[in-house]
Motif scaffolding. Structure first.
Motif, PDB file in Angstrom:
ATOM      1  N   PRO A 217       0.500  -0.694  -0.224  1.00 11.25           N
ATOM      2  CA  PRO A 217      -0.075  -0.231  -0.178  1.00 11.25           C
ATOM      3  C   PRO A 217       0.815   1.511   0.270  1.00 11.25           C
ATOM      4  O   PRO A 217       1.603   1.167   0.946  1.00 11.25           O
ATOM      5  CB  PRO A 217      -0.698  -0.029   0.764  1.00 11.25           C
ATOM      6  CG  PRO A 217      -0.687  -1.065   1.553  1.00 11.25           C
ATOM      7  CD  PRO A 217       0.941  -1.765   0.912  1.00 11.25           C
ATOM      8  N   GLY A 218       0.524   2.162  -0.811  1.00 10.97           N
ATOM      9  CA  GLY A 218       1.297   3.817  -1.589  1.00 10.97           C
ATOM     10  C   GLY A 218       2.703   3.578  -1.414  1.00 10.97           C
ATOM     11  O   GLY A 218       3.345   4.540  -1.212  1.00 10.97           O
ATOM     12  N   GLU A 219       3.221   2.532  -1.824  1.00 11.22           N
ATOM     13  CA  GLU A 219       4.395   2.773  -2.576  1.00 11.22           C
ATOM     14  C   GLU A 219       4.401   2.438  -4.218  1.00 11.22           C
ATOM     15  O   GLU A 219       3.370   1.576  -4.814  1.00 11.22           O
ATOM     16  CB  GLU A 219       5.463   1.908  -2.339  1.00 11.22           C
ATOM     17  CG  GLU A 219       5.561   1.701  -0.956  1.00 11.22           C
ATOM     18  CD  GLU A 219       7.274   1.141  -0.897  1.00 11.22           C
ATOM     19  OE1 GLU A 219       7.681   0.541  -1.404  1.00 11.22           O
ATOM     20  OE2 GLU A 219       7.201   0.485   0.405  1.00 11.22           O
ATOM     21  N   ASP A 220       5.745   3.298  -4.603  1.00 16.29           N
ATOM     22  CA  ASP A 220       5.361   2.922  -6.106  1.00 16.29           C
ATOM     23  C   ASP A 220       6.647   1.544  -6.060  1.00 16.29           C
ATOM     24  O   ASP A 220       8.144   2.302  -6.821  1.00 16.29           O
ATOM     25  CB  ASP A 220       6.325   4.437  -6.733  1.00 16.29           C
ATOM     26  CG  ASP A 220       5.362   5.333  -6.728  1.00 16.29           C
ATOM     27  OD1 ASP A 220       3.653   4.695  -7.299  1.00 16.29           O
ATOM     28  OD2 ASP A 220       5.607   6.278  -6.239  1.00 16.29           O
ATOM     29  N   PHE A 221       6.090   0.431  -6.488  1.00 19.46           N
ATOM     30  CA  PHE A 221       6.977  -0.830  -6.653  1.00 19.46           C
ATOM     31  C   PHE A 221       7.031  -1.658  -7.554  1.00 19.46           C
ATOM     32  O   PHE A 221       8.234  -1.275  -7.669  1.00 19.46           O
ATOM     33  CB  PHE A 221       6.515  -1.529  -5.417  1.00 19.46           C
ATOM     34  CG  PHE A 221       7.877  -2.569  -4.891  1.00 19.46           C
ATOM     35  CD1 PHE A 221       8.842  -1.986  -4.218  1.00 19.46           C
ATOM     36  CD2 PHE A 221       7.955  -3.446  -5.302  1.00 19.46           C
ATOM     37  CE1 PHE A 221       9.631  -2.650  -3.661  1.00 19.46           C
ATOM     38  CE2 PHE A 221       8.555  -4.778  -5.214  1.00 19.46           C
ATOM     39  CZ  PHE A 221      10.083  -4.765  -4.012  1.00 19.46           C
TER      40      PHE A 221
END
Length: 451
Positions: A265-269
């Motif tokens: 969640p919430g990451e540009d992975f």
């Protein structure tokens, strides 16, 4: 006294129809019949009703970039030539001379304008057209050359570079066959143009092709036990090692195919790809909802029925090295009951730097290839299942395997109606067997349809 496979209490083993009836009963209970993992009749029916009638993966267009490039491939056990012809078109030609049936293609790959039979020299263009018959005027004056070209697969289509073929003249088109699963495949093959790195790796495994197909439908339950040693030494995905907090979603009911997606969640992975790679992506090709899922993806895996699986691993083969996004496309080729050959293509974004692609290949080899840490774990786990499936005692006790995880009250997995994509989606997806049941339901439906 337990019934045998014919429904009686003694005598010979039961017919396949009896097995399929008992399989239907087992599925109602969230189970599957163990015998089908090593059974001569089941295997022959699978070749006829599943592999000869489904859309089966042939190869990626990047494997044959130039006119004349070819690769040996198979549909079920049938040999085919995957070739880009002299007109630039992709052909899937049956590898059998029209004269005596001899195999024409004796090398796994190459480049040629023609295929010449080693038996009597009949020669075909890479389009399949018959253009040479020794002694034709003296021996075959009435032979119609146009009528004796190589047979081609009746249906050949490509989805974002993935080439599939179906031997069923009445098959629906590929788009219909993939159905809503294309929404998910777009994340992997539309956001970035992918290409195959190197040649596919192949190895035989003493297990039935259905076992890994079902496993890649979404058996994440086995990871802490089966792959503990690799994870403990720091190999594998950032999510499995606990370096990234993630949520696992199991996605079934997408046209008979299934996926598992770890979200951070919430990451540009983006499956571990670095910014210099993600800046080559094409977000305009996806919807906003698809892009948000791709952006937060840690690991993804899935299977397109019957035998094409993949894992997109945001991880590493060395705890001292950075995470990279490694895509392994896998196919489980049937050889005989209880035995198969694994094919593994390592893929990377086409526009990524060459040094990065080389690193992706290293991680692919070190994780999910024949010499990969995770692969040897799975081979060891799956070994022995066919032995039990073929045993007399399996019939005596009407042995089944259990796929009921997640059923009943107070189980952890629950349907998430807020998920933006198609299918039935389970939060805490590692705690449900619904994906794996989807495989066996599709298998049972397909193999039973014509009878």
């Amino acid at each position: 006294m337990a019934q045998n496979r014919s429904g009686g209490t003694g005598g010979s083993r039961s017919s396949i129809d009896s097995k399929l009836e008992r399989m239907a009963d087992a599925l109602e209970e969230g189970e599957a019949l163990l015998e089908i993992l090593h059974d001569d009749e089941v295997f022959e029916r699978e070749l006829e009703e599943i592999f000869a009638k489904s859309w089966v993966y042939i190869g990626h267009e990047s494997e044959i970039p130039e006119e004349g490039d070819y690769r040996q491939r198979s549909i079920g056990k049938d040999p085919f030539i995957f070739v880009r012809d002299e007109n630039g078109e992709v052909q899937v030609l049956w590898d059998s001379c029209r004269h005596r049936g001899t195999k024409l293609c004796r090398a796994e790959k190459g480049n040629t304008t023609h295929f010449r039979c080693p038996y009597h020299g009949w020669t075909y263009r890479n389009t399949g057209e018959l253009v040479g018959v020794p002694q034709k005027g003296n021996g075959f004056p009435d032979l119609d050359m146009e009528e004796k070209g190589l047979h081609g697969a009746p249906n050949v289509e490509s989805y974002n570079g993935l080439v599939f073929a179906s031997l069923d003249p009445d098959a629906p088109d590929l788009e219909t066959y993939l159905g809503p699963s294309a929404w998910y495949l777009d994340l992997y093959f539309k956001l970035a143009d992918m290409e195959v790195i190197g040649d596919p790796h192949r190895w035989e495994i003493d297990t039935d092709w259905k076992t890994p197909s079902e496993n890649f439908y979404g058996d994440n339950y086995h990871v802490p036990m089966g792959h503990k040693s690799a994870i403990d030494v720091g190999i594998g995905s950032a999510t499995a090692k606990g370096e990234k907090e993630s949520e696992l979603y199991a996605i079934s009911d997408v046209g008979g195919h299934a996926f598992s997606i770890y979200q951070i969640p919430g990451e540009d992975f983006f499956w571990g790809h670095p910014p210099e790679v993600t800046e080559t992506f094409h977000p305009e090709r996806l919807t906003d909802e698809q892009y948000q899922i791709a952006r937060q993806s840690g690991v993804s895996l899935g299977t397109i029925f019957p035998n094409l699986s993949f894992i997109y691993l945001g991880g590493s083969d060395d705890p001292e090295k950075d995470t990279v996004g490694t895509f392994c496309l896998r196919q489980w080729q049937p050889i005989e009951p209880g035995k198969m050959e694994a094919w593994n293509w390592i893929m990377a974004p086409k526009d990524a730097p060459q040094e990065y692609k080389d690193r992706v290949y290293e991680v692919g080899v070190g994780t999910f290839s024949l010499s990969g840490n995770f692969e040897v774990d799975d081979i060891g786990i799956w070994d022995g299942i066919p032995e039990a499936a073929d045993s007399v005692f399996a019939e005596q006790v009407n042995a089944t395997t259990v796929f009921s995880m997640g059923r009943g009250e107070d189980t952890l997995a629950e349907v998430d109606d807020s998920w933006p994509g198609p299918g039935t989606v389970y939060r805490e997806g590692g705690m449900t067997d619904e994906n794996q049941l989807e495989f066996y339901r599709k298998w049972h439906q397909t193999i039973s349809e014509a009878h």
